[in-house]
Design a protein around this motif. Structure first.
Motif, PDB file in Angstrom:
ATOM      1  N   GLN A   1       0.801  -1.216   0.000  1.00 58.91           N
ATOM      2  CA  GLN A   1       0.000   0.000   0.000  1.00 58.91           C
ATOM      3  C   GLN A   1       0.837   1.270   0.000  1.00 58.91           C
ATOM      4  O   GLN A   1       0.377   2.343   0.413  1.00 58.91           O
ATOM      5  CB  GLN A   1      -0.995  -0.011   1.171  1.00 58.91           C
ATOM      6  CG  GLN A   1      -1.961  -1.183   1.095  1.00 58.91           C
ATOM      7  CD  GLN A   1      -2.908  -1.263   2.262  1.00 58.91           C
ATOM      8  OE1 GLN A   1      -2.985  -0.356   3.078  1.00 58.91           O
ATOM      9  NE2 GLN A   1      -3.641  -2.363   2.365  1.00 58.91           N
ATOM     10  N   ALA A   2       2.086   1.147  -0.477  1.00 60.53           N
ATOM     11  CA  ALA A   2       2.912   2.338  -0.678  1.00 60.53           C
ATOM     12  C   ALA A   2       2.400   3.093  -1.901  1.00 60.53           C
ATOM     13  O   ALA A   2       2.317   4.325  -1.901  1.00 60.53           O
ATOM     14  CB  ALA A   2       4.377   1.942  -0.859  1.00 60.53           C
ATOM     15  N   LEU A   3       2.071   2.335  -2.961  1.00 62.39           N
ATOM     16  CA  LEU A   3       1.414   2.905  -4.130  1.00 62.39           C
ATOM     17  C   LEU A   3      -0.081   2.783  -3.905  1.00 62.39           C
ATOM     18  O   LEU A   3      -0.620   1.680  -3.842  1.00 62.39           O
ATOM     19  CB  LEU A   3       1.834   2.164  -5.407  1.00 62.39           C
ATOM     20  CG  LEU A   3       3.292   2.327  -5.838  1.00 62.39           C
ATOM     21  CD1 LEU A   3       3.598   1.442  -7.038  1.00 62.39           C
ATOM     22  CD2 LEU A   3       3.588   3.794  -6.179  1.00 62.39           C
ATOM     23  N   GLN A   4      -0.753   3.907  -3.761  1.00 63.48           N
ATOM     24  CA  GLN A   4      -2.163   3.925  -3.407  1.00 63.48           C
ATOM     25  C   GLN A   4      -3.066   3.847  -4.636  1.00 63.48           C
ATOM     26  O   GLN A   4      -2.673   4.250  -5.732  1.00 63.48           O
ATOM     27  CB  GLN A   4      -2.476   5.206  -2.632  1.00 63.48           C
ATOM     28  CG  GLN A   4      -1.889   5.239  -1.221  1.00 63.48           C
ATOM     29  CD  GLN A   4      -2.618   4.295  -0.289  1.00 63.48           C
ATOM     30  OE1 GLN A   4      -3.840   4.326  -0.157  1.00 63.48           O
ATOM     31  NE2 GLN A   4      -1.862   3.433   0.384  1.00 63.48           N
ATOM     32  N   PRO A   5      -4.292   3.323  -4.468  1.00 64.69           N
ATOM     33  CA  PRO A   5      -5.243   3.275  -5.578  1.00 64.69           C
ATOM     34  C   PRO A   5      -5.426   4.641  -6.218  1.00 64.69           C
ATOM     35  O   PRO A   5      -5.566   5.657  -5.523  1.00 64.69           O
ATOM     36  CB  PRO A   5      -6.538   2.808  -4.898  1.00 64.69           C
ATOM     37  CG  PRO A   5      -6.066   2.024  -3.718  1.00 64.69           C
ATOM     38  CD  PRO A   5      -4.842   2.722  -3.236  1.00 64.69           C
ATOM     39  N   GLY A   6      -5.411   4.663  -7.549  1.00 66.74           N
ATOM     40  CA  GLY A   6      -5.577   5.907  -8.282  1.00 66.74           C
ATOM     41  C   GLY A   6      -4.293   6.653  -8.559  1.00 66.74           C
ATOM     42  O   GLY A   6      -4.280   7.626  -9.333  1.00 66.74           O
ATOM     43  N   MET A   7      -3.186   6.230  -7.956  1.00 61.91           N
ATOM     44  CA  MET A   7      -1.911   6.913  -8.159  1.00 61.91           C
ATOM     45  C   MET A   7      -1.402   6.685  -9.574  1.00 61.91           C
ATOM     46  O   MET A   7      -1.411   5.576 -10.080  1.00 61.91           O
ATOM     47  CB  MET A   7      -0.884   6.422  -7.133  1.00 61.91           C
ATOM     48  CG  MET A   7       0.418   7.214  -7.127  1.00 61.91           C
ATOM     49  SD  MET A   7       1.518   6.682  -5.764  1.00 61.91           S
ATOM     50  CE  MET A   7       0.631   7.349  -4.353  1.00 61.91           C
ATOM     51  N   ARG A   8      -0.944   7.746 -10.223  1.00 62.55           N
ATOM     52  CA  ARG A   8      -0.438   7.647 -11.585  1.00 62.55           C
ATOM     53  C   ARG A   8       0.955   7.040 -11.582  1.00 62.55           C
ATOM     54  O   ARG A   8       1.767   7.313 -10.686  1.00 62.55           O
ATOM     55  CB  ARG A   8      -0.422   9.026 -12.242  1.00 62.55           C
ATOM     56  CG  ARG A   8      -0.078   8.997 -13.726  1.00 62.55           C
ATOM     57  CD  ARG A   8      -0.403  10.331 -14.395  1.00 62.55           C
ATOM     58  NE  ARG A   8      -0.020  10.304 -15.798  1.00 62.55           N
ATOM     59  CZ  ARG A   8       1.149  10.705 -16.278  1.00 62.55           C
ATOM     60  NH1 ARG A   8       2.056  11.219 -15.443  1.00 62.55           N
ATOM     61  NH2 ARG A   8       1.429  10.645 -17.562  1.00 62.55           N
ATOM     62  N   LEU A   9       1.231   6.225 -12.604  1.00 65.97           N
ATOM     63  CA  LEU A   9       2.530   5.560 -12.731  1.00 65.97           C
ATOM     64  C   LEU A   9       3.163   5.939 -14.077  1.00 65.97           C
ATOM     65  O   LEU A   9       3.052   5.188 -15.053  1.00 65.97           O
ATOM     66  CB  LEU A   9       2.350   4.030 -12.648  1.00 65.97           C
ATOM     67  CG  LEU A   9       1.740   3.468 -11.363  1.00 65.97           C
ATOM     68  CD1 LEU A   9       1.434   1.984 -11.535  1.00 65.97           C
ATOM     69  CD2 LEU A   9       2.674   3.694 -10.188  1.00 65.97           C
ATOM     70  N   PRO A  10       3.818   7.076 -14.147  1.00 60.14           N
ATOM     71  CA  PRO A  10       4.441   7.489 -15.414  1.00 60.14           C
ATOM     72  C   PRO A  10       5.558   6.529 -15.813  1.00 60.14           C
ATOM     73  O   PRO A  10       6.401   6.172 -14.992  1.00 60.14           O
ATOM     74  CB  PRO A  10       5.006   8.881 -15.099  1.00 60.14           C
ATOM     75  CG  PRO A  10       4.305   9.322 -13.851  1.00 60.14           C
ATOM     76  CD  PRO A  10       4.024   8.074 -13.084  1.00 60.14           C
ATOM     77  N   GLU A  11       5.545   6.092 -17.061  1.00 61.11           N
ATOM     78  CA  GLU A  11       6.559   5.145 -17.527  1.00 61.11           C
ATOM     79  C   GLU A  11       7.972   5.683 -17.338  1.00 61.11           C
ATOM     80  O   GLU A  11       8.877   4.951 -16.909  1.00 61.11           O
ATOM     81  CB  GLU A  11       6.341   4.828 -19.006  1.00 61.11           C
ATOM     82  CG  GLU A  11       5.122   3.968 -19.284  1.00 61.11           C
ATOM     83  CD  GLU A  11       4.949   3.705 -20.757  1.00 61.11           C
ATOM     84  OE1 GLU A  11       5.796   4.177 -21.557  1.00 61.11           O
ATOM     85  OE2 GLU A  11       3.977   3.025 -21.138  1.00 61.11           O
ATOM     86  N   ASP A  12       8.175   6.956 -17.665  1.00 58.35           N
ATOM     87  CA  ASP A  12       9.525   7.508 -17.572  1.00 58.35           C
ATOM     88  C   ASP A  12      10.008   7.593 -16.127  1.00 58.35           C
ATOM     89  O   ASP A  12      11.179   7.318 -15.834  1.00 58.35           O
ATOM     90  CB  ASP A  12       9.611   8.883 -18.248  1.00 58.35           C
ATOM     91  CG  ASP A  12       8.566   9.863 -17.734  1.00 58.35           C
ATOM     92  OD1 ASP A  12       7.662   9.442 -16.978  1.00 58.35           O
ATOM     93  OD2 ASP A  12       8.654  11.057 -18.073  1.00 58.35           O
ATOM     94  N   THR A  13       9.107   7.919 -15.211  1.00 58.84           N
ATOM     95  CA  THR A  13       9.482   7.998 -13.791  1.00 58.84           C
ATOM     96  C   THR A  13       9.850   6.620 -13.252  1.00 58.84           C
ATOM     97  O   THR A  13      10.869   6.463 -12.561  1.00 58.84           O
ATOM     98  CB  THR A  13       8.330   8.585 -12.956  1.00 58.84           C
ATOM     99  OG1 THR A  13       8.016   9.890 -13.437  1.00 58.84           O
ATOM    100  CG2 THR A  13       8.715   8.671 -11.482  1.00 58.84           C
ATOM    101  N   VAL A  14       9.014   5.621 -13.564  1.00 60.65           N
ATOM    102  CA  VAL A  14       9.304   4.255 -13.127  1.00 60.65           C
ATOM    103  C   VAL A  14      10.624   3.786 -13.719  1.00 60.65           C
ATOM    104  O   VAL A  14      11.472   3.206 -13.022  1.00 60.65           O
ATOM    105  CB  VAL A  14       8.161   3.292 -13.527  1.00 60.65           C
ATOM    106  CG1 VAL A  14       8.533   1.851 -13.177  1.00 60.65           C
ATOM    107  CG2 VAL A  14       6.853   3.685 -12.839  1.00 60.65           C
ATOM    108  N   GLY A  15      10.822   4.048 -15.014  1.00 53.51           N
ATOM    109  CA  GLY A  15      12.059   3.643 -15.675  1.00 53.51           C
ATOM    110  C   GLY A  15      13.279   4.302 -15.062  1.00 53.51           C
ATOM    111  O   GLY A  15      14.310   3.655 -14.839  1.00 53.51           O
ATOM    112  N   ASP A  16      13.178   5.607 -14.764  1.00 55.04           N
ATOM    113  CA  ASP A  16      14.314   6.332 -14.169  1.00 55.04           C
ATOM    114  C   ASP A  16      14.650   5.800 -12.785  1.00 55.04           C
ATOM    115  O   ASP A  16      15.828   5.636 -12.436  1.00 55.04           O
ATOM    116  CB  ASP A  16      13.991   7.825 -14.081  1.00 55.04           C
ATOM    117  CG  ASP A  16      13.959   8.505 -15.438  1.00 55.04           C
ATOM    118  OD1 ASP A  16      14.487   7.916 -16.407  1.00 55.04           O
ATOM    119  OD2 ASP A  16      13.407   9.625 -15.531  1.00 55.04           O
ATOM    120  N   GLN A  17      13.612   5.541 -11.987  1.00 51.86           N
ATOM    121  CA  GLN A  17      13.848   5.079 -10.616  1.00 51.86           C
ATOM    122  C   GLN A  17      14.472   3.692 -10.566  1.00 51.86           C
ATOM    123  O   GLN A  17      15.277   3.396  -9.683  1.00 51.86           O
ATOM    124  CB  GLN A  17      12.531   5.082  -9.832  1.00 51.86           C
ATOM    125  CG  GLN A  17      11.984   6.458  -9.541  1.00 51.86           C
ATOM    126  CD  GLN A  17      12.943   7.296  -8.724  1.00 51.86           C
ATOM    127  OE1 GLN A  17      13.470   6.858  -7.702  1.00 51.86           O
ATOM    128  NE2 GLN A  17      13.196   8.518  -9.171  1.00 51.86           N
TER     129      GLN A  17
END
Length: 229
Positions: free
Chosen positions: A23-39
């Motif tokens: 539950q660190a990533l909450q329902p409705g939270m946006r997951l940008p591909e570039d942000t996920v890729g960078d992290q």
């Protein structure tokens, strides 16, 4: 190269899935591909592969021209998921009563000890371990298909609790896990299935699935009475 890509995609999938379960990533939270890729230090292509798997499991949704978001299950969907979970986990209990692997009880009891060790200390890990207890039970049946279905539905229940549950409501009762183990060990099918049903009912109660939230009309009507007065 393809094998390395699959390995990286699996790793990204596992990390995102864990973040959703905890539950660190909450329902409705946006997951940008570039942000996920960078992290995670991976390409957007690898991220997309992970997103496909998560969407197939009902954990994220993709919206046209907007990207990926952590899924927000509806109340009706949540109720249906818990209904199916009751059926699946009853089958798990019955199969373990019929045939528990040689080290099965020791494996389950070791997991409960891990749950106890973090109880009240690390909420996210406690949430994850509580769900993993049920997945572990399913794996011990030796039925890979049943284990896969239970794993998916347990994860979605975690998402449901994050959506509808009360604050601090996702701690799974460790003593109930111990009672279920004891009933299976005693080969008491009626007690074991009853305990599991009660346990899952308590989890559903923590998700507040039976409480209808008032609509905007009901909320505003209370305030509108002051005008009428």
């Amino acid at each position: 190269m393809s094998e390395q890509k699959n390995t990286l995609s699996d790793a990204v999938y596992d990390l995102l899935r864990r973040a959703i379960i905890e539950q660190a990533l909450q329902p409705g939270m946006r997951l940008p591909e570039d942000t996920v890729g960078d992290q995670f230090g991976v390409s957007r292509t690898i991220v997309r592969h992970a997103f496909v798997r998560l969407e197939n499991e009902g954990l994220i949704t993709t919206r046209r021209n907007r990207g990926a978001f952590v899924a927000e299950p509806s109340l009706e969907e949540a109720r249906q998921i818990f209904e199916v979970r009751h059926c699946l986990e009853r089958e798990v209990v019955m199969r373990l009563i019929e045939r528990m692997p040689a080290t099965g009880f020791e494996t389950l009891e070791a997991h409960v000890r891990a749950e106890k060790a973090v109880l009240g200390k690390d909420g996210p890990v406690s949430i994850r371990l509580a769900g993993e207890f049920h997945t572990l039970m399913a794996e011990l049946t030796g039925n890979a298909v049943l284990a896969r279905y239970v794993s998916e539905i347990v994860t979605r229940c975690s998402l449901i609790i994050a959506t509808f549950g009360r604050t601090h409501s996702s701690d799974c009762a460790v003593d109930e896990h111990l009672q279920i183990i004891a009933a299976i060990r005693a080969q008491d099918a009626e007690r074991a299935t009853g305990l599991m049903a009660h346990h899952l009912g308590a989890v559903a109660d923590r998700a507040e699935l039976d409480e209808e939230k008032p609509g905007i009309e009901a909320i505003l009507s209370r305030y509108g009475r002051t005008l009428a007065g």
